[in-house]
Design a protein around this motif. Sequence first.
Motif, PDB file in Angstrom:
ATOM      1  N   VAL A  66       0.835  -1.202   0.000  1.00 38.99           N
ATOM      2  CA  VAL A  66       0.000   0.000   0.000  1.00 38.99           C
ATOM      3  C   VAL A  66       0.871   1.254   0.000  1.00 38.99           C
ATOM      4  O   VAL A  66       0.565   2.242  -0.685  1.00 38.99           O
ATOM      5  CB  VAL A  66      -0.954  -0.006   1.215  1.00 38.99           C
ATOM      6  N   GLU A  67       1.966   1.231   0.767  1.00 34.41           N
ATOM      7  CA  GLU A  67       2.865   2.390   0.793  1.00 34.41           C
ATOM      8  C   GLU A  67       3.455   2.656  -0.590  1.00 34.41           C
ATOM      9  O   GLU A  67       3.612   3.819  -0.993  1.00 34.41           O
ATOM     10  CB  GLU A  67       3.973   2.159   1.819  1.00 34.41           C
ATOM     11  N   ALA A  68       3.800   1.599  -1.294  1.00 35.37           N
ATOM     12  CA  ALA A  68       4.338   1.775  -2.641  1.00 35.37           C
ATOM     13  C   ALA A  68       3.301   2.412  -3.555  1.00 35.37           C
ATOM     14  O   ALA A  68       3.622   3.290  -4.376  1.00 35.37           O
ATOM     15  CB  ALA A  68       4.795   0.430  -3.197  1.00 35.37           C
ATOM     16  N   ALA A  69       2.039   1.993  -3.413  1.00 35.95           N
ATOM     17  CA  ALA A  69       0.975   2.574  -4.233  1.00 35.95           C
ATOM     18  C   ALA A  69       0.728   4.031  -3.856  1.00 35.95           C
ATOM     19  O   ALA A  69       0.502   4.885  -4.728  1.00 35.95           O
ATOM     20  CB  ALA A  69      -0.311   1.756  -4.078  1.00 35.95           C
ATOM     21  N   LEU A  70       0.782   4.338  -2.545  1.00 35.32           N
ATOM     22  CA  LEU A  70       0.549   5.703  -2.102  1.00 35.32           C
ATOM     23  C   LEU A  70       1.675   6.637  -2.521  1.00 35.32           C
ATOM     24  O   LEU A  70       1.460   7.839  -2.697  1.00 35.32           O
ATOM     25  CB  LEU A  70       0.376   5.742  -0.575  1.00 35.32           C
ATOM     26  N   GLY A 123      -6.379   4.124   0.172  1.00 35.17           N
ATOM     27  CA  GLY A 123      -5.117   3.561   0.642  1.00 35.17           C
ATOM     28  C   GLY A 123      -4.767   4.048   2.036  1.00 35.17           C
ATOM     29  O   GLY A 123      -4.352   3.267   2.893  1.00 35.17           O
ATOM     30  N   TRP A 124      -4.940   5.361   2.295  1.00 32.97           N
ATOM     31  CA  TRP A 124      -4.663   5.883   3.639  1.00 32.97           C
ATOM     32  C   TRP A 124      -5.613   5.282   4.663  1.00 32.97           C
ATOM     33  O   TRP A 124      -5.206   5.013   5.806  1.00 32.97           O
ATOM     34  CB  TRP A 124      -4.794   7.410   3.634  1.00 32.97           C
ATOM     35  N   THR A 125      -6.868   5.039   4.257  1.00 31.10           N
ATOM     36  CA  THR A 125      -7.838   4.443   5.176  1.00 31.10           C
ATOM     37  C   THR A 125      -7.444   3.021   5.545  1.00 31.10           C
ATOM     38  O   THR A 125      -7.689   2.561   6.668  1.00 31.10           O
ATOM     39  CB  THR A 125      -9.233   4.456   4.532  1.00 31.10           C
ATOM     40  N   VAL A 126      -6.821   2.322   4.615  1.00 29.82           N
ATOM     41  CA  VAL A 126      -6.387   0.948   4.887  1.00 29.82           C
ATOM     42  C   VAL A 126      -5.215   0.924   5.862  1.00 29.82           C
ATOM     43  O   VAL A 126      -5.211   0.163   6.834  1.00 29.82           O
ATOM     44  CB  VAL A 126      -6.015   0.240   3.563  1.00 29.82           C
ATOM     45  N   LEU A 158      -1.343   2.132  13.538  1.00 29.20           N
ATOM     46  CA  LEU A 158      -1.580   2.271  14.973  1.00 29.20           C
ATOM     47  C   LEU A 158      -1.388   0.935  15.679  1.00 29.20           C
ATOM     48  O   LEU A 158      -0.819   0.857  16.769  1.00 29.20           O
ATOM     49  CB  LEU A 158      -2.992   2.811  15.211  1.00 29.20           C
ATOM     50  N   ARG A 159      -1.854  -0.137  15.054  1.00 30.96           N
ATOM     51  CA  ARG A 159      -1.716  -1.462  15.647  1.00 30.96           C
ATOM     52  C   ARG A 159      -0.263  -1.922  15.689  1.00 30.96           C
ATOM     53  O   ARG A 159       0.151  -2.646  16.592  1.00 30.96           O
ATOM     54  CB  ARG A 159      -2.550  -2.472  14.847  1.00 30.96           C
ATOM     55  N   LEU A 160       0.524  -1.480  14.724  1.00 26.73           N
ATOM     56  CA  LEU A 160       1.936  -1.850  14.671  1.00 26.73           C
ATOM     57  C   LEU A 160       2.810  -0.954  15.552  1.00 26.73           C
ATOM     58  O   LEU A 160       4.018  -1.136  15.595  1.00 26.73           O
ATOM     59  CB  LEU A 160       2.447  -1.794  13.226  1.00 26.73           C
ATOM     60  N   GLY A 161       2.195   0.021  16.216  1.00 29.61           N
ATOM     61  CA  GLY A 161       2.962   0.923  17.058  1.00 29.61           C
ATOM     62  C   GLY A 161       3.575   2.092  16.314  1.00 29.61           C
ATOM     63  O   GLY A 161       4.406   2.812  16.865  1.00 29.61           O
ATOM     64  N   ASN A 214      -4.119  12.860   6.226  1.00 30.47           N
ATOM     65  CA  ASN A 214      -4.295  12.795   4.773  1.00 30.47           C
ATOM     66  C   ASN A 214      -5.731  12.441   4.409  1.00 30.47           C
ATOM     67  O   ASN A 214      -6.275  12.958   3.422  1.00 30.47           O
ATOM     68  CB  ASN A 214      -3.330  11.773   4.170  1.00 30.47           C
ATOM     69  N   ILE A 215      -6.338  11.551   5.185  1.00 28.11           N
ATOM     70  CA  ILE A 215      -7.737  11.197   4.924  1.00 28.11           C
ATOM     71  C   ILE A 215      -8.628  12.427   5.055  1.00 28.11           C
ATOM     72  O   ILE A 215      -9.507  12.683   4.211  1.00 28.11           O
ATOM     73  CB  ILE A 215      -8.198  10.092   5.890  1.00 28.11           C
ATOM     74  N   ILE A 216      -8.412  13.213   6.126  1.00 31.04           N
ATOM     75  CA  ILE A 216      -9.206  14.431   6.330  1.00 31.04           C
ATOM     76  C   ILE A 216      -8.923  15.438   5.226  1.00 31.04           C
ATOM     77  O   ILE A 216      -9.835  16.121   4.736  1.00 31.04           O
ATOM     78  CB  ILE A 216      -8.895  15.018   7.717  1.00 31.04           C
ATOM     79  N   ARG A 217      -7.662  15.524   4.791  1.00 30.49           N
ATOM     80  CA  ARG A 217      -7.314  16.449   3.707  1.00 30.49           C
ATOM     81  C   ARG A 217      -8.054  16.087   2.420  1.00 30.49           C
ATOM     82  O   ARG A 217      -8.520  16.977   1.690  1.00 30.49           O
ATOM     83  CB  ARG A 217      -5.801  16.407   3.473  1.00 30.49           C
TER      84      ARG A 217
END
Length: 374
Positions: A146-150, A159-162, A168-171, A182-185
Amino acid sequence: MTALWVTVAAMTGAAIFVVLASLARHRAAGGPAEAADAAVYRDQLDEISRDQARGLIDEREAEGARTEVARRLIGASDREEAAAGPATRADRRRRLAAAAALVGVPLIALGGYGALGRPEMPDLPLAARLNANPERQRVVDLVSRVEAALANNPDDARGWTVVAPIYLRLGRAEDAADAYANIIRIEGSSPDREADLGEALYAAADGVVTAEARAAFERSVKSDKPSIKGALYLSRAAEQDGDPAAALGHLRPLFEKAAPDAPYLSALKGELERLADVPPLPMPTVTSSDERKTPEERMAMVRAMVDGLGDRLAGQGGDIGEWLRLVKARAALGDNDKAKATLAAAREKFAGDDRATARLEALGLGLGLEGRGA
């Protein structure tokens, strides 16, 4: 690490010996004395490798000895060739190749390891790799894709929503905050998005509601459908400011409006109890005779201790922590009537203390002694 160096040195020595032996076999046959000398030196090279493998000499000693023996081996081979006749051009090329093998192989190996090796890295045995969490590996791979796509399309809100909650779960709280921003933007503000952004900022600050996080939480509750999460964090922000009454003010309306089957009701009650900050009840020392008592007898001991605390507070008084402790203990024992009576008595005693009153009300709501379900 020592075993690794021994293995590497032994392999290097074996490679050099194979090259030298191969070159020596192609030389013209010389006199018997020279041939015998060369054979002895070859045996010595082999013996050095065996001594190093057994740990009798270290790597530096082995390399020094191997270099000296190889020098003598080349000298003996030269004498053997001289006895047989003038050296041919092919013979000279073989000697050059031998010298290159003797000097070049160790230098290339050690130089390559110095540039690319990582001796400080810990071992990664097979068992550890087999026991690694495959789910986490899949998640990390997903995030990388996903980072590569973003990187190619930074305005992809999906993508940012995913990745935001996964960060957050990964710390990776700071990355999560950037993702929610970015989602809000891209998609615009909403109560849930603002609350998610504030939560990520709260996590990035190690559990402190910063000014930026507070602003996000405040935006999350300014709508017809305020965010439950945002209100909970605003309560925690007020508590961190040392204002339990303001913290309770954020929680009470949620509690009063919550449906009986609201999924957040249990978490809300837990937050109310946490806000009350009840000191733990000190348990009596268990003796060997107590261990032989039945569960009913042990429960009777606890009840007697709680009743003793109640008698002392009624006669001599006590601080707010002791009253909160007594209320919670009686509720835990199922004595709700006594717990409510204790709560009322404590409220009367601490009527002029706003902080104590807020803690008592929070505990009453969290335990279900008043308000919903009382």
